[in-house]
Motif scaffolding. Structure first.
Motif, PDB file in Angstrom:
ATOM      1  N   GLU A 183     114.605  40.298  32.544  1.00  0.00           N
ATOM      2  CA  GLU A 183     114.679  41.594  31.879  1.00  0.00           C
ATOM      3  C   GLU A 183     115.939  42.284  32.401  1.00  0.00           C
ATOM      4  OE1 GLU A 183     110.566  43.591  30.988  1.00  0.00           O
ATOM      5  OE2 GLU A 183     110.519  42.873  33.055  1.00  0.00           O
ATOM      6  N   ASP A 184     116.718  42.841  31.499  1.00  0.00           N
ATOM      7  CA  ASP A 184     117.981  43.463  31.898  1.00  0.00           C
ATOM      8  C   ASP A 184     117.740  44.850  32.482  1.00  0.00           C
ATOM      9  OD1 ASP A 184     121.012  43.510  31.827  1.00  0.00           O
ATOM     10  OD2 ASP A 184     120.528  45.323  30.671  1.00  0.00           O
ATOM     11  N   GLU A 185     118.138  44.999  33.747  1.00  0.00           N
ATOM     12  CA  GLU A 185     117.818  46.211  34.504  1.00  0.00           C
ATOM     13  C   GLU A 185     118.504  47.455  33.934  1.00  0.00           C
ATOM     14  OE1 GLU A 185     115.453  47.794  37.569  1.00  0.00           O
ATOM     15  OE2 GLU A 185     115.495  45.862  36.570  1.00  0.00           O
ATOM     16  N   GLY A 186     119.752  47.324  33.527  1.00  0.00           N
ATOM     17  CA  GLY A 186     120.499  48.467  32.979  1.00  0.00           C
ATOM     18  C   GLY A 186     119.843  49.012  31.719  1.00  0.00           C
ATOM     19  N   THR A 187     119.428  48.115  30.848  1.00  0.00           N
ATOM     20  CA  THR A 187     118.758  48.516  29.602  1.00  0.00           C
ATOM     21  C   THR A 187     117.447  49.229  29.901  1.00  0.00           C
ATOM     22  OG1 THR A 187     119.723  46.597  28.484  1.00  0.00           O
ATOM     23  CG2 THR A 187     117.841  47.642  27.410  1.00  0.00           C
ATOM     24  N   ILE A 188     116.676  48.690  30.832  1.00  0.00           N
ATOM     25  CA  ILE A 188     115.382  49.301  31.184  1.00  0.00           C
ATOM     26  C   ILE A 188     115.590  50.699  31.754  1.00  0.00           C
ATOM     27  CG2 ILE A 188     113.407  49.136  32.759  1.00  0.00           C
ATOM     28  CD1 ILE A 188     113.685  46.041  32.459  1.00  0.00           C
ATOM     29  N   LYS A 189     116.574  50.840  32.629  1.00  0.00           N
ATOM     30  CA  LYS A 189     116.819  52.157  33.248  1.00  0.00           C
ATOM     31  C   LYS A 189     117.208  53.202  32.197  1.00  0.00           C
ATOM     32  CE  LYS A 189     117.903  50.819  37.981  1.00  0.00           C
ATOM     33  NZ  LYS A 189     118.946  50.457  38.942  1.00  0.00           N
ATOM     34  N   ARG A 190     118.039  52.819  31.244  1.00  0.00           N
ATOM     35  CA  ARG A 190     118.428  53.762  30.180  1.00  0.00           C
ATOM     36  C   ARG A 190     117.216  54.140  29.332  1.00  0.00           C
ATOM     37  NH1 ARG A 190     122.781  50.296  30.031  1.00  0.00           N
ATOM     38  NH2 ARG A 190     121.968  49.147  28.232  1.00  0.00           N
ATOM     39  N   ASN A 191     116.418  53.154  28.979  1.00  0.00           N
ATOM     40  CA  ASN A 191     115.226  53.434  28.165  1.00  0.00           C
ATOM     41  C   ASN A 191     114.233  54.313  28.924  1.00  0.00           C
ATOM     42  OD1 ASN A 191     116.249  51.836  26.111  1.00  0.00           O
ATOM     43  ND2 ASN A 191     115.065  50.025  26.691  1.00  0.00           N
ATOM     44  N   PHE A 192     114.046  53.991  30.213  1.00  0.00           N
ATOM     45  CA  PHE A 192     113.098  54.758  31.020  1.00  0.00           C
ATOM     46  C   PHE A 192     113.532  56.231  31.096  1.00  0.00           C
ATOM     47  CE2 PHE A 192     111.782  56.612  35.068  1.00  0.00           C
ATOM     48  CZ  PHE A 192     110.402  56.481  34.958  1.00  0.00           C
ATOM     49  N   LYS A 193     114.816  56.466  31.309  1.00  0.00           N
ATOM     50  CA  LYS A 193     115.323  57.846  31.414  1.00  0.00           C
ATOM     51  C   LYS A 193     115.009  58.634  30.138  1.00  0.00           C
ATOM     52  CE  LYS A 193     119.378  60.646  32.548  1.00  0.00           C
ATOM     53  NZ  LYS A 193     119.000  61.691  31.565  1.00  0.00           N
ATOM     54  N   LYS A 194     115.221  58.004  29.003  1.00  0.00           N
ATOM     55  CA  LYS A 194     114.953  58.663  27.716  1.00  0.00           C
ATOM     56  C   LYS A 194     113.490  59.130  27.630  1.00  0.00           C
ATOM     57  CE  LYS A 194     114.352  57.454  22.871  1.00  0.00           C
ATOM     58  NZ  LYS A 194     114.340  56.366  21.884  1.00  0.00           N
ATOM     59  N   TYR A 195     112.553  58.233  27.967  1.00  0.00           N
ATOM     60  CA  TYR A 195     111.140  58.584  27.836  1.00  0.00           C
ATOM     61  C   TYR A 195     110.672  59.491  28.975  1.00  0.00           C
ATOM     62  CZ  TYR A 195     110.790  55.417  23.918  1.00  0.00           C
ATOM     63  OH  TYR A 195     110.959  54.830  22.692  1.00  0.00           O
ATOM     64  N   HIS A 196     111.247  59.327  30.159  1.00  0.00           N
ATOM     65  CA  HIS A 196     110.874  60.200  31.275  1.00  0.00           C
ATOM     66  C   HIS A 196     111.364  61.614  31.027  1.00  0.00           C
ATOM     67  CE1 HIS A 196     110.685  61.640  35.522  1.00  0.00           C
ATOM     68  NE2 HIS A 196     109.567  60.935  35.483  1.00  0.00           N
ATOM     69  N   ASP A 197     112.548  61.730  30.447  1.00  0.00           N
ATOM     70  CA  ASP A 197     113.058  63.064  30.102  1.00  0.00           C
ATOM     71  C   ASP A 197     112.128  63.768  29.118  1.00  0.00           C
ATOM     72  OD1 ASP A 197     115.212  62.703  31.746  1.00  0.00           O
ATOM     73  OD2 ASP A 197     116.675  62.333  30.139  1.00  0.00           O
ATOM     74  N   GLU A 198     111.522  62.985  28.225  1.00  0.00           N
ATOM     75  CA  GLU A 198     110.644  63.572  27.201  1.00  0.00           C
ATOM     76  C   GLU A 198     109.242  63.867  27.730  1.00  0.00           C
ATOM     77  OE1 GLU A 198     108.927  62.603  22.694  1.00  0.00           O
ATOM     78  OE2 GLU A 198     110.468  61.296  23.574  1.00  0.00           O
ATOM     79  N   PHE A 199     108.671  62.945  28.523  1.00  0.00           N
ATOM     80  CA  PHE A 199     107.244  63.036  28.883  1.00  0.00           C
ATOM     81  C   PHE A 199     106.980  63.296  30.365  1.00  0.00           C
ATOM     82  CE2 PHE A 199     107.227  60.209  25.113  1.00  0.00           C
ATOM     83  CZ  PHE A 199     106.373  60.935  24.299  1.00  0.00           C
ATOM     84  N   GLY A 200     107.992  63.187  31.230  1.00  0.00           N
ATOM     85  CA  GLY A 200     107.736  63.238  32.663  1.00  0.00           C
ATOM     86  C   GLY A 200     107.033  61.973  33.106  1.00  0.00           C
ATOM     87  N   ASP A 201     106.194  62.055  34.162  1.00  0.00           N
ATOM     88  CA  ASP A 201     105.539  60.862  34.698  1.00  0.00           C
ATOM     89  C   ASP A 201     104.467  60.289  33.770  1.00  0.00           C
ATOM     90  OD1 ASP A 201     107.071  60.751  36.927  1.00  0.00           O
ATOM     91  OD2 ASP A 201     105.586  61.667  38.268  1.00  0.00           O
TER      92      ASP A 201
END
Length: 448
Positions: A183-201
Motif C-alpha cells: 500500500e502506498d504510504e503517501g497516497t494513504i496519508k493524503r487520503n487520511f488527511k482529507k477525511y480527518h479534516d472532515e470528521f476528526g477521529d
C-alpha cells in the motif's frame, strides 16, 4: 519403539485435482499408502471410519500474526495454533511485526524456541526486512526460514521499508521468497488527511477503503513488481484487495516457474464495503475490504490462476481495541479457526470446487514456499490431514470461538461444513470438537 499405525477407511480423498473414494494408511509420521481399499495387516491399528466424509491435506496458511512476543494480551502462538488445528490449518507461517520485531537472527530463533514448546500446529516464521538490517538478512539459512516479509505500507507494529535504495539491495541480495504488504504510504496519508479534516477521529468506517484506496494498493503493487522484474527477485504479493491489481499477474505459466505470485485472503473473498454497515471496525483490515466489484474480480483471478494462494492474514486484536472509533481501532481480525469452513461454504454456493479449495489452500502454498513433504496426500509425505463433514452445520458463537481475543467476524454465521478430525504428522490431535492431550507439531523445512 514401533511406529503407530492408523487406517482411514471409506474416505472421499480430495487431492491433486481429483476426488477418489479410498483409504489412507498412516505409519508413524508419514502417509504409507493411498489406495481404493486397504486391509489392516495387524490388529494393532487405529481404525477411523470416514464414511460420508472428505479427507483434505492439512491447510498451509502462509500469513498469520500470532502476536507473540510482546502483544500476548491479543493472542499467542499456543492459543492461535490451537484454533488453527480446530479449523483444519496444520501449518502456519507467522509474521515479523511482533514486539520486539523479528528483524535479527537472534529474535527469529527465540520465536522458533517458543513455538517448539507451545505450538499445536507446524510452524515457520517470516524474517522482517527493514531499512537497515541487510546484514542480518544475509545470515539466514534459506532452508530453515519461510522467507522475507517487507511492509511497503505501514500496519500494526510499523515496519515500513521506504528507502528505494535499500529496497533494491534487498531484492538483489536474496533468492528467498520476498513477501510484501503493498500500500502506498503517501497516497494513504493524503487520503487520511482529507477525511480527518472532515470528521476528526470518528471517521465513518466505510471511508476506510477510500483512505486505503485502490490507487494506494495498485501503485505499491505495480512498483514492487517492476522492481522484481528489474532485479530477478522472487516476489509474492500478500492479500490483494482490488480488481485492478489482478491485471498485474499472469496465469500463462505453471506456479513452480512463476517468479511473481499473488494471494488473496478469506475476508476479501467474503466481505465487501456493504458489510461495514453491520460489522463496523470488526472488518477493518489493511488492505481494506473494498467493493463487491473488487470481490468479484478477485474471485475471477483466483479461479483463472492469476491469484495462486488463499490465506487468512489472521491478525487478532481484543474486542475492546476493535470497538474504538476509527482512528483508534486497529486493523486486523481473527480467521484461522473458520477460514476453511468459509471456503467450504463458498463451495456449497457454487463459487469454487473442492479440488480448487485444496489447490489454493494446501498444494500451492507448499509449491510456492518449497515446503518439504507437505500440502499433498502422497505416499512418503507427512500425514497432515483434515476430515470434513460437508453436511453437519455449526454456528459460530462465543462458546465455540477458540481465539484468545474471544470474537470472530463470522460470529452468528452458520457454516454447512464441520471440521471433524485433524491429523498432524500422523497423530490424531483433534476429534469431534476435542483436542487430544498431545502436541505433534514440527518446524517446517524447505527444499530450496
Amino acid at each position: 519403539m514401533r511406529n503407530k499405525i492408523t487406517l482411514i477407511k471409506n474416505a472421499k480423498i480430495v487431492n491433486e485435482g481429483t476426488i477418489m473414494s479410498g483409504d489412507i494408511l498412516i505409519e508413524g509420521e508419514y502417509i504409507k499408502q493411498v489406495e481404493a481399499s486397504i486391509s489392516p495387516k495387524s490388529a494393532d491399528v487405529l481404525l477411523i471410519d470416514a464414511e460420508g466424509k472428505y479427507v483434505l491435506p492439512g491447510v498451509i496458511d502462509d500469513q498469520v500474526h500470532f502476536r507473540e512476543p510482546g502483544l500476548t494480551h491479543k493472542a499467542n502462538i499456543e492459543t492461535e495454533s490451537r484454533a488453527a488445528i480446530a479449523g483444519g490449518i496444520t501449518s502456519f507461517v507467522e509474521m515479523p511485526n511482533t514486539n520486539p520485531q523479528t528483524t535479527t537472527v537472534e529474535k527469529l530463533e527465540e520465536k522458533f524456541d517458543i513455538a517448539a514448546k507451545t505450538s499445536y500446529a507446524n510452524y515457520s516464521f517470516m524474517f522482517g526486512g527493514t531499512n537497515d538490517n541487510l546484514e542480518e538478512i544475509l545470515k539466514l539459512d534459506k532452508n530453515q526460514v519461510a522467507g522475507l516479509k517487507l511492509f511497503l505500507g505501514s500496519s500494526t507494529g510499523n515496519m515500513l521499508v521506504d528507502d528505494p535504495e535499500v529496497l533494491e539491495k534487498i531484492f538483489k541480495s536474496t533468492d528467498m521468497v520476498i513477501s510484501v504488504h503493498c500500500e502506498d504510504e503517501g497516497t494513504i496519508k493524503r487520503n487520511f488527511k482529507k477525511y480527518h479534516d472532515e470528521f476528526g477521529d470518528d471517521i465513518p468506517v466505510d471511508c476506510h477503503p477510500l483512505i486505503r484506496s485502490e490507487e494506494a494498493c495498485y501503485l505499491s503493487s505495480s512498483k514492487a513488481i517492476e522492481l522484481a522484474k528489474k532485479t530477478g527477485a522472487r516476489l509474492h504479493i500478500f492479500h490483494l484487495s482490488t480488481g485492478k491489481e489482478t491485471q498485474l499477474f499472469t496465469n500463462k505459466i505453471p506456479l513452480k516457474d512463476k517468479k511473481i505470485t499473488a494471494e488473496v485472503c478469506v475476508h476479501h473473498l467474503w466481505f465487501s464495503d456493504e458489510d461495514y454497515k453491520t460489522k463496523g471496525t470488526h472488518i477493518k483490515w489493511n488492505p481494506a475490504v473494498k467493493t463487491a466489484a473488487d470481490r468479484d474480480a478477485l474471485w475471477k483471478a483466483l479461479l483463472d490462476g492469476r491469484i495462486d494462494v488463499i490465506a487468512t492474514d489472521h491478525a487478532p486484536h481484543t474486542k475492546a481495541e476493535k470497538d474504538n472509533v476509527y482512528t483508534k481501532a486497529p486493523s486486523g481480525g481473527p480467521l484461522v479457526q473458520h477460514a476453511l469452513q468459509a471456503m467450504l461454504e463458498m463451495y456449497h454456493k457454487g463459487k469454487i470446487s473442492l479440488e480448487k479449495v485444496v489447490e489454493k489452500m494446501c498444494h500451492n502454498p507448499a509449491i510456492l514456499f518449497q515446503i518439504e513433504r507437505r500440502g499433498y496426500i502422497r505416499e512418503g509425505y507427512y500425514a497432515d490431514l483434515v476430515l470434513v463433514d460437508l453436511n453437519n452445520p455449526i454456528t459460530v458463537q462465543k462458546e465455540n470461538i477458540l481465539y484468545k481475543c474471544g470474537w470472530s467476524p463470522f460470529e452468528g454465521s452458520t457454516f454447512k461444513s464441520r471440521i471433524t478430525d485433524t491429523f498432524l504428522n500422523g497423530t490424531l490431535v483433534y476429534q469431534n470438537g476435542k483436542f487430544k492431550e498431545v502436541k505433534a507439531a514440527k518446524r517446517l523445512t524447505f527444499n530450496r
